[in-house]
Write an enzyme that holds these catalytic residues in place. Structure first.
Site, PDB file in Angstrom:
ATOM      1  N   LEU A  52       0.809  -1.219   0.000  1.00 54.16           N
ATOM      2  CA  LEU A  52       0.000   0.000   0.000  1.00 54.16           C
ATOM      3  C   LEU A  52       0.840   1.266   0.000  1.00 54.16           C
ATOM      4  O   LEU A  52       0.309   2.359  -0.193  1.00 54.16           O
ATOM      5  CB  LEU A  52      -0.921   0.020   1.235  1.00 54.16           C
ATOM      6  CG  LEU A  52      -1.701  -1.260   1.539  1.00 54.16           C
ATOM      7  CD1 LEU A  52      -2.530  -1.070   2.811  1.00 54.16           C
ATOM      8  CD2 LEU A  52      -2.596  -1.652   0.369  1.00 54.16           C
ATOM      9  N   TYR A 102       1.652  11.432 -11.592  1.00 51.57           N
ATOM     10  CA  TYR A 102       1.187  10.467 -10.592  1.00 51.57           C
ATOM     11  C   TYR A 102       0.652   9.209 -11.275  1.00 51.57           C
ATOM     12  O   TYR A 102       1.009   8.084 -10.908  1.00 51.57           O
ATOM     13  CB  TYR A 102       0.102  11.099  -9.717  1.00 51.57           C
ATOM     14  CG  TYR A 102      -0.501  10.141  -8.719  1.00 51.57           C
ATOM     15  CD1 TYR A 102       0.256   9.635  -7.666  1.00 51.57           C
ATOM     16  CD2 TYR A 102      -1.840   9.746  -8.814  1.00 51.57           C
ATOM     17  CE1 TYR A 102      -0.294   8.759  -6.743  1.00 51.57           C
ATOM     18  CE2 TYR A 102      -2.393   8.874  -7.898  1.00 51.57           C
ATOM     19  CZ  TYR A 102      -1.628   8.377  -6.868  1.00 51.57           C
ATOM     20  OH  TYR A 102      -2.164   7.503  -5.958  1.00 51.57           O
ATOM     21  N   LYS A 106       2.026   5.247 -11.029  1.00 49.02           N
ATOM     22  CA  LYS A 106       1.187   4.132 -10.589  1.00 49.02           C
ATOM     23  C   LYS A 106       1.114   3.047 -11.666  1.00 49.02           C
ATOM     24  O   LYS A 106       1.140   1.853 -11.373  1.00 49.02           O
ATOM     25  CB  LYS A 106      -0.220   4.620 -10.229  1.00 49.02           C
ATOM     26  CG  LYS A 106      -0.286   5.618  -9.087  1.00 49.02           C
ATOM     27  CD  LYS A 106       0.325   5.094  -7.799  1.00 49.02           C
ATOM     28  CE  LYS A 106      -0.573   4.119  -7.077  1.00 49.02           C
ATOM     29  NZ  LYS A 106      -0.031   3.740  -5.746  1.00 49.02           N
ATOM     30  N   ASN A 131     -11.714   7.032  -5.394  1.00 47.24           N
ATOM     31  CA  ASN A 131     -11.584   7.904  -4.231  1.00 47.24           C
ATOM     32  C   ASN A 131     -12.131   7.176  -2.999  1.00 47.24           C
ATOM     33  O   ASN A 131     -13.182   6.530  -3.075  1.00 47.24           O
ATOM     34  CB  ASN A 131     -12.362   9.204  -4.449  1.00 47.24           C
ATOM     35  CG  ASN A 131     -11.821  10.008  -5.611  1.00 47.24           C
ATOM     36  OD1 ASN A 131     -10.721  10.539  -5.545  1.00 47.24           O
ATOM     37  ND2 ASN A 131     -12.588  10.097  -6.683  1.00 47.24           N
TER      38      ASN A 131
END
Length: 368
Positions: A52, A102, A106, A131
């Site tokens: 994570l 970003y 990822k 989200n």
């Protein structure tokens, strides 16, 4: 099971660690302050990895790739050194499909994990998370709901450029439950990616409206619509941001020489709840209703609830006590009262199927 969680002190990590510990897994917690020796030990012993850790608010855009790709490479190389091909779950983002620094970082992390799975045969689960909202998320960081909750509770303004903007949202406990499914080998999948089966598409305007209604509920006593799954979870999230000195709030006590009557809460479709306190020797009530119905629960003291059907002279008595808590229904068409027979206060919880409307009280005085 021995489980490694990277990013253990982050929003998702903290919730997942708590979730795993309640299920009695041994959790190795790795975060930014952990050492390389700890990483080496954890990757040698773990039987499942929840990866994570990541960067989403760097000072320099170059940190995106270092945090979201570089550390992923370090983690997987550590597993390789130990010949540990345990399953690896990585939390990616829906932004991995976008052409921004970003998103690119990822996507690079995703590709690295897929390649690792092909090379080693390890089961790998890649989640592109929407989200998120829920307890323990940092306000004014990367969650609009956390920011809104914090600001509204503290009477600070919130900014909404377009109230019709839709957010795709998932609740943290649902994420933890889905990650547990993956831990058990049963993730939800669509093609190469794993999915979160419970999501909500909600406008910023509606989120703000609900949050303001939660704040106002301490004055209106209105309980939100808990039959709506999103509202229930948003309300739980809102409460988690209350300051520690604001857990309680006052109620209006209507007092006289007989005792007091205090309304506790109201609901949209389930009526209202109140508490009635009667002094020793006091009788309250002596009225009846056409449609309004109630339930009385004596929780302290000793008393009697009397009924008389309209048009009849027969009186029915139910003796009640806090030593034997039970519900007494108050049927329509019966005038009724409650008398305190003891030498201490008689405390009665009263539920009514509808909230009191002074313009339509449906309450007719008549002695029992």
């Amino acid at each position: 099971m021995k489980v490694l969680v990277t990013g253990a002190n982050g929003f998702v990590g903290k919730n997942l660690v708590a979730h795993l510990k309640t299920r009695e897994h041994m959790v190795f917690e790795y975060d930014i302050n952990s050492t390389t020796d700890q990483l080496d030990k954890f990757t040698a012993e773990c039987e499942f990895v929840f990866h994570l850790a990541g960067i989403n608010r760097p000072k320099d855009e170059a940190e995106f790739m270092a945090g979201n790709f570089g550390f992923s490479s370090e983690l997987l190389n550590a597993l390789l050194r130990h010949g540990n091909t345990c399953p690896v779950l990585i939390s990616s983002s829906i932004q991995a499909a976008l052409d921004n620094p970003y998103g690119k970082s990822k996507k690079a992390g995703e590709d690295l994990v897929f390649e690792y799975s092909d090379r080693t045969g390890a089961n790998c689960f890649v989640y592109r998370l929407p989200n998120l909202f829920g307890k323990w998320c940092r306000p004014n960081y990367n969650s609009v709901i956390a920011t809104f909750c914090n600001n509204i509770i503290h009477d600070n303004e919130i900014t909404i450029n377009n109230p019709d903007t839709l957010l795709n949202l998932a609740y943290i406990d649902d994420i933890c439950e889905e990650f547990s499914n993956a831990l058990g080998g049963n993730p939800h999948k669509e093609g190469d990616y794993c999915t979160t089966p419970i999501t909500y598409s909600v406008s910023l305007g509606l989120i703000a409206k609900l949050l303001y209604s939660f704040k106002d509920s301490r004055k209106t006593l209105a309980i939100p619509d808990m039959s709506d799954d999103f509202t229930k979870k948003l309300y739980a999230t809102y409460l988690s941001y209350l300051p520690e000195n604001q857990f309680s709030y006052p109620l209006k006590m209507n007092t006289d020489n007989r005792g007091s009557f205090t309304e506790i809460l109201r609901t949209l479709d389930r009526g209202q709840l109140s508490v009635n306190v009667s002094k020793p020797g006091i009788t309250k009530g002596n009225h009846w209703h056409h449609t309004k119905n109630e339930k009385f629960i004596v929780v302290a003291g000793d008393g009697v609830i009397r009924f008389r059907k309209i048009g009849s002279d027969d009186i029915i008595e139910y003796f009640v006590s806090g030593d034997k808590i039970e519900v007494v229904d108050i049927p329509i068409g019966f005038t009724h009262n409650i008398e305190n027979l003891g030498d201490t206060d008689l405390v009665t919880i009263m539920w009514c199927n509808e909230c009191f409307d002074p313009h339509k009280p449906d309450t007719t005085f008549l002695e029992v």
